[in-house]
Design a protein around this motif. Structure first.
Motif, mmCIF file in Angstrom:
data_model
loop_
_atom_site.group_PDB
_atom_site.id
_atom_site.type_symbol
_atom_site.label_atom_id
_atom_site.label_comp_id
_atom_site.label_asym_id
_atom_site.label_seq_id
_atom_site.Cartn_x
_atom_site.Cartn_y
_atom_site.Cartn_z
ATOM 1 N N LEU A 159 50.151 -42.634 29.826
ATOM 2 C CA LEU A 159 48.894 -42.828 30.559
ATOM 3 C C LEU A 159 47.881 -41.748 30.172
ATOM 4 C CD1 LEU A 159 50.242 -43.891 34.056
ATOM 5 C CD2 LEU A 159 49.056 -45.325 32.379
ATOM 6 N N ALA A 160 48.366 -40.515 30.005
ATOM 7 C CA ALA A 160 47.478 -39.442 29.550
ATOM 8 C C ALA A 160 47.001 -39.712 28.122
ATOM 9 C CB ALA A 160 48.209 -38.102 29.626
ATOM 10 N N LEU A 161 47.891 -40.238 27.293
ATOM 11 C CA LEU A 161 47.522 -40.598 25.929
ATOM 12 C C LEU A 161 46.456 -41.687 25.922
ATOM 13 C CD1 LEU A 161 47.995 -40.542 22.835
ATOM 14 C CD2 LEU A 161 49.834 -42.198 23.211
ATOM 15 N N LEU A 162 46.605 -42.660 26.801
ATOM 16 C CA LEU A 162 45.623 -43.741 26.927
ATOM 17 C C LEU A 162 44.249 -43.177 27.267
ATOM 18 C CD1 LEU A 162 45.115 -46.815 27.027
ATOM 19 C CD2 LEU A 162 45.749 -46.720 29.433
ATOM 20 N N GLY A 163 44.194 -42.279 28.221
ATOM 21 C CA GLY A 163 42.924 -41.652 28.589
ATOM 22 C C GLY A 163 42.333 -40.845 27.449
ATOM 23 N N LYS A 164 43.165 -40.132 26.724
ATOM 24 C CA LYS A 164 42.704 -39.331 25.587
ATOM 25 C C LYS A 164 42.123 -40.220 24.491
ATOM 26 C CE LYS A 164 42.518 -35.878 22.672
ATOM 27 N NZ LYS A 164 41.297 -35.142 22.655
ATOM 28 N N LEU A 165 42.803 -41.333 24.183
ATOM 29 C CA LEU A 165 42.321 -42.236 23.142
ATOM 30 C C LEU A 165 40.999 -42.895 23.541
ATOM 31 C CD1 LEU A 165 45.694 -43.881 22.109
ATOM 32 C CD2 LEU A 165 44.381 -42.204 20.796
ATOM 33 N N LYS A 166 40.893 -43.313 24.810
ATOM 34 C CA LYS A 166 39.637 -43.909 25.284
ATOM 35 C C LYS A 166 38.501 -42.897 25.216
ATOM 36 C CE LYS A 166 41.137 -47.557 28.422
ATOM 37 N NZ LYS A 166 41.103 -48.018 29.822
ATOM 38 N N ASN A 167 38.775 -41.680 25.618
ATOM 39 C CA ASN A 167 37.762 -40.625 25.583
ATOM 40 C C ASN A 167 37.314 -40.345 24.142
ATOM 41 O OD1 ASN A 167 36.087 -38.599 26.646
ATOM 42 N ND2 ASN A 167 37.648 -37.053 26.230
ATOM 43 N N GLU A 168 38.250 -40.315 23.231
ATOM 44 C CA GLU A 168 37.917 -40.065 21.826
ATOM 45 C C GLU A 168 37.057 -41.197 21.255
ATOM 46 O OE1 GLU A 168 37.677 -37.866 18.432
ATOM 47 O OE2 GLU A 168 38.682 -37.213 20.266
ATOM 48 N N LEU A 169 37.376 -42.444 21.609
ATOM 49 C CA LEU A 169 36.569 -43.565 21.140
ATOM 50 C C LEU A 169 35.163 -43.523 21.746
ATOM 51 C CD1 LEU A 169 39.146 -46.498 21.110
ATOM 52 C CD2 LEU A 169 38.009 -45.461 19.140
ATOM 53 N N GLN A 187 33.548 -40.839 22.547
ATOM 54 C CA GLN A 187 32.836 -39.778 21.821
ATOM 55 C C GLN A 187 32.362 -40.257 20.455
ATOM 56 O OE1 GLN A 187 35.409 -36.389 21.642
ATOM 57 N NE2 GLN A 187 35.033 -35.799 23.764
ATOM 58 N N ARG A 188 33.034 -41.259 19.902
ATOM 59 C CA ARG A 188 32.656 -41.801 18.598
ATOM 60 C C ARG A 188 31.678 -42.968 18.723
ATOM 61 N NH1 ARG A 188 37.848 -41.275 14.636
ATOM 62 N NH2 ARG A 188 38.476 -39.207 15.342
ATOM 63 N N GLY A 189 31.153 -43.188 19.925
ATOM 64 C CA GLY A 189 30.094 -44.174 20.092
ATOM 65 C C GLY A 189 30.515 -45.505 20.678
ATOM 66 N N TRP A 190 31.764 -45.678 21.006
ATOM 67 C CA TRP A 190 32.210 -46.931 21.622
ATOM 68 C C TRP A 190 31.839 -46.907 23.099
ATOM 69 C CZ3 TRP A 190 36.884 -50.102 19.938
ATOM 70 C CH2 TRP A 190 36.995 -50.108 18.548
ATOM 71 N N THR A 191 31.389 -48.032 23.622
ATOM 72 C CA THR A 191 31.110 -48.135 25.050
ATOM 73 C C THR A 191 32.372 -48.611 25.766
ATOM 74 O OG1 THR A 191 30.411 -50.436 24.884
ATOM 75 C CG2 THR A 191 28.695 -48.742 24.619
ATOM 76 N N GLN A 192 32.380 -48.467 27.074
ATOM 77 C CA GLN A 192 33.520 -48.929 27.867
ATOM 78 C C GLN A 192 33.712 -50.437 27.704
ATOM 79 O OE1 GLN A 192 35.655 -46.943 29.440
ATOM 80 N NE2 GLN A 192 36.905 -48.704 29.984
ATOM 81 N N GLN A 193 32.613 -51.176 27.644
ATOM 82 C CA GLN A 193 32.692 -52.630 27.477
ATOM 83 C C GLN A 193 33.283 -52.993 26.119
ATOM 84 O OE1 GLN A 193 29.774 -51.063 28.379
ATOM 85 N NE2 GLN A 193 29.962 -51.488 30.566
#
Length: 121
Positions: A89-99, A101-107
């Motif tokens: 779950l922590a890894l999931l949050g880290k990967l989402k945060n990294e994406l 930061q690279r310009g991906w939106t939540q949607q």
């Protein structure tokens, strides 16, 4: 982090599937292969252990040294994760945060996961 965006997105997708279905990553895909498909994929893309070490709060060199003597589950417990699932779950949050930061939106992240999760599971 020096991992490509495409690889991060793939890891995110596999992590979402592995955390959504408890126990799926415990099933090895063959008799001669060691470990689950999820763990092998993560280890392949995180060869130097940078992502896992960052989540655990240690250096990649220390992580590699500890992996020679302990299982990853023991290392996770030693550094504050009650289970492998909580680490994922922590890894999931880290990967989402990294994406993000690279310009991906939540949607965009959600659309990517929904569109491709049926292929992985």
């Amino acid at each position: 982090m020096r991992i490509s965006t495409k690889t991060l997105a793939s890891l995110l997708l596999v992590t979402v599937v592995a955390t959504a279905v408890p126990g799926i990553s415990q099933i090895p895909k063959g008799k001669r292969r060691q470990g689950s498909q999820f763990d092998r994929l993560l280890q392949r893309h995180d060869r130097k252990g940078e992502i896992r070490a960052e989540i655990l709060g240690i250096s990649p060199l220390l992580l590699r040294d500890l992996q020679k003597r302990m299982t990853f589950e023991e290392i996770g417990r030693k550094y504050g994760f009650s289970s492998v699932r909580s680490f994922r779950l922590a890894l999931l949050g880290k990967l989402k945060n990294e994406l993000r930061q690279r310009g991906w939106t939540q949607q965009r992240i959600e659309r990517f996961v929904v569109a491709r999760s049926s292929r992985v599971s």
